[in-house]
Motif scaffolding. Structure first.
Motif, short mmCIF file in Angstrom:
data_model
loop_
_atom_site.label_atom_id
_atom_site.label_comp_id
_atom_site.label_asym_id
_atom_site.label_seq_id
_atom_site.Cartn_x
_atom_site.Cartn_y
_atom_site.Cartn_z
N TYR A 54 0.79 -1.00 0.03
CA TYR A 54 -0.05 -0.15 -0.03
C TYR A 54 0.81 1.12 0.01
O TYR A 54 1.08 1.81 1.04
N SER A 65 -13.42 -10.17 5.81
CA SER A 65 -12.81 -11.56 5.33
C SER A 65 -11.49 -11.75 5.93
O SER A 65 -11.08 -10.99 6.33
N PRO A 90 -12.71 0.15 -5.36
CA PRO A 90 -13.43 -0.83 -4.92
C PRO A 90 -12.72 -1.86 -3.94
O PRO A 90 -13.38 -2.40 -3.17
N ASP A 91 -11.44 -1.98 -4.37
CA ASP A 91 -10.67 -3.13 -3.41
C ASP A 91 -10.07 -2.38 -2.61
O ASP A 91 -9.15 -2.84 -1.72
N CYS A 92 -10.32 -1.10 -2.16
CA CYS A 92 -9.83 -0.13 -1.02
C CYS A 92 -10.13 -0.78 0.27
O CYS A 92 -11.33 -1.11 0.64
N ILE A 93 -9.38 -0.91 1.43
CA ILE A 93 -9.66 -1.38 2.60
C ILE A 93 -10.09 -0.29 3.53
O ILE A 93 -9.24 0.75 3.51
N ARG A 104 -14.37 -5.83 3.39
CA ARG A 104 -13.21 -4.86 3.56
C ARG A 104 -13.19 -4.07 4.47
O ARG A 104 -12.42 -2.93 4.51
N THR A 119 -9.02 -9.73 4.29
CA THR A 119 -8.49 -8.52 4.87
C THR A 119 -8.19 -8.27 6.00
O THR A 119 -7.12 -7.56 6.27
N ARG A 135 -19.08 -2.71 0.70
CA ARG A 135 -17.62 -3.59 0.65
C ARG A 135 -17.64 -4.10 2.11
O ARG A 135 -16.53 -3.94 2.85
N GLY A 171 -5.01 2.85 -1.44
CA GLY A 171 -5.37 1.24 -1.42
C GLY A 171 -5.83 0.93 0.12
O GLY A 171 -6.42 -0.06 0.15
#
Length: 292
Positions: free
Chosen positions: A3, A161, A111-114, A136, A164, A133, A85
Motif C-alpha cells: 500500500y 474477510s 472498490p478494492d480499498c480497505i 473490506r 482483509t 464492501r 489502497g
C-alpha cells in the motif's frame, strides 16, 4: 510495499500520529480534515514530534525530517481518497460522523480499498453496513502515543474477510507493529475494560476519596502501571473518553458505563486534558503535573 498510498481521515492527535508513523515507514499519505487550520496544526505537530523523537531514536535523527513531511499531502479534498489502497479513519467518536465518513469513503475509494476504522468503541459491523464492501471494513485501533505502541488491536466485523485481516496484519507488520485480532463488540477488549477503570477513578475523585495525584500514584507505585487512569484519560482526551463512554452506554444499555457527572462537567468546561493544557492535571507549567 503493498500500500504505497494510504489515506488518513482526521488530523487530530491520533490521526496526526498515524500519518507520521506511515510517512516514516515510507508510505505516501493523504491526510484529510475538514479545516485547513487543523491541517496546519498537524503539520506543525509532526515537525515537533520528529524533533523530539530524534533525541531518543537514532534512525529518526539520521532521516531527513523534510523528506518525511513531504510524503504527507495535507488536504481538505475527499476526492484524493480515489488514489489510495487503504484508509485509516480517525474521525470523531460519534456515530453520525462515522456514518457520514464511511458512506463518503465507500463512494470515493477504489472498490478494492480497505476501510480501516480507528474507533474506540463503535461497532465495526455497524460501520460496514453503511458500505457496499463489508468484507473490506475492519477495525484498526491504534493507541496513543502511536510511535510507542508495538501492538495494535485489530477488530474483525461480522463480514470482514480473512483476506482483509491478513492484509492488515501484514500492513501493520511493515510498521513494526503486531496485530492482536479481537471479535466485534462495542469497545472490543481495550476500551470495554479501560473506560470502566477510568470512569470509576473519576467517581473516586468526585466522591473525594482521594486526589487525582494520589489515585494515579497508587496505580503506578502499588500496581506497577506505567501511567495512572487519570493521566491516561488526560492523554486520550477527556472529550474522547466521554464520547466513548456514551457509545458504550448506548450500545449495551448497562448502567456501569454511565459517565461520571464530574467528567461531563469538565468536558463542558473545556478541560480536555493534554490537548487543552489542563484536565485532571495541569500541563502548562514547568514543574510537572498539578491538580487543577
Amino acid at each position: 510495499m503493498e500500500y504505497p498510498n494510504i489515506g488518513v481521515i482526521g488530523a487530530g492527535t491520533i490521526g496526526t500520529e498515524v500519518a507520521q508513523s506511515l510517512a516514516q515507514a515510507g508510505h505516501l499519505v493523504v491526510l484529510v480534515d475538514i479545516e485547513t487550520e487543523i491541517l496546519d496544526r498537524a503539520r506543525c505537530d509532526i515537525g515537533k514530534n520528529l524533533k523530539y523523537a530524534s533525541l531518543f531514536d537514532a534512525k529518526v535523527r539520521e532521516t531527513s525530517h523534510a523528506d518525511i513531511l513531504s510524503r504527507i499531502d495535507f488536504t481538505t479534498d475527499y476526492r484524493r481518497m480515489a488514489e489510495v489502497g487503504l484508509v485509516v479513519d480517525n474521525s470523531t467518536e460519534s456515530w453520525p460522523i462515522k456514518e457520514a465518513v464511511f458512506r463518503q469513503l465507500d463512494r470515493t475509494c477504489p472498490p478494492d480499498c480497505i476501510l480501516a476504522a480507528n474507533t474506540s468503541a463503535i461497532s465495526i459491523t455497524r460501520l460496514a453496513g453503511t458500505t457496499q464492501r463489508p468484507d473490506r471494513v475492519i477495525g484498526v485501533h491504534f493507541m496513543n502515543p502511536v510511535f510507542r505502541k508495538a501492538v495494535v488491536e485489530v477488530v474483525k466485523g461480522w463480514h470482514t474477510s480473512d483476506a482483509t485481516v491478513e492484509a492488515v496484519r501484514c500492513f501493520l507488520g511493515g510498521l513494526g507493529k503486531r496485530a492482536i485480532v479481537a471479535n466485534d463488540m462495542p469497545g472490543f477488549v481495550s476500551n470495554r475494560v479501560l473506560m470502566l477503570a477510568i470512569n470509576e477513578a473519576i467517581f473516586v475523585v468526585q466522591d473525594r476519596v482521594a486526589t487525582p495525584a494520589d489515585v494515579d500514584e497508587i496505580f503506578v507505585k502499588c500496581l506497577a502501571h506505567e501511567m495512572g487512569p487519570l493521566a491516561t484519560a488526560d492523554l486520550i482526551g477527556l472529550d474522547t473518553v466521554l464520547l466513548t463512554l456514551d457509545v458504550l452506554y448506548e450500545s449495551y444499555r448497562d448502567g456501569k458505563f454511565r459517565a461520571c457527572p464530574l467528567l461531563r462537567q469538565m468536558v463542558d468546561a473545556g478541560l480536555h486534558g493534554r490537548k487543552s493544557g489542563k484536565g485532571f492535571f495541569d500541563y502548562s507549567g514547568q514543574r510537572g503535573l498539578r491538580w487543577t
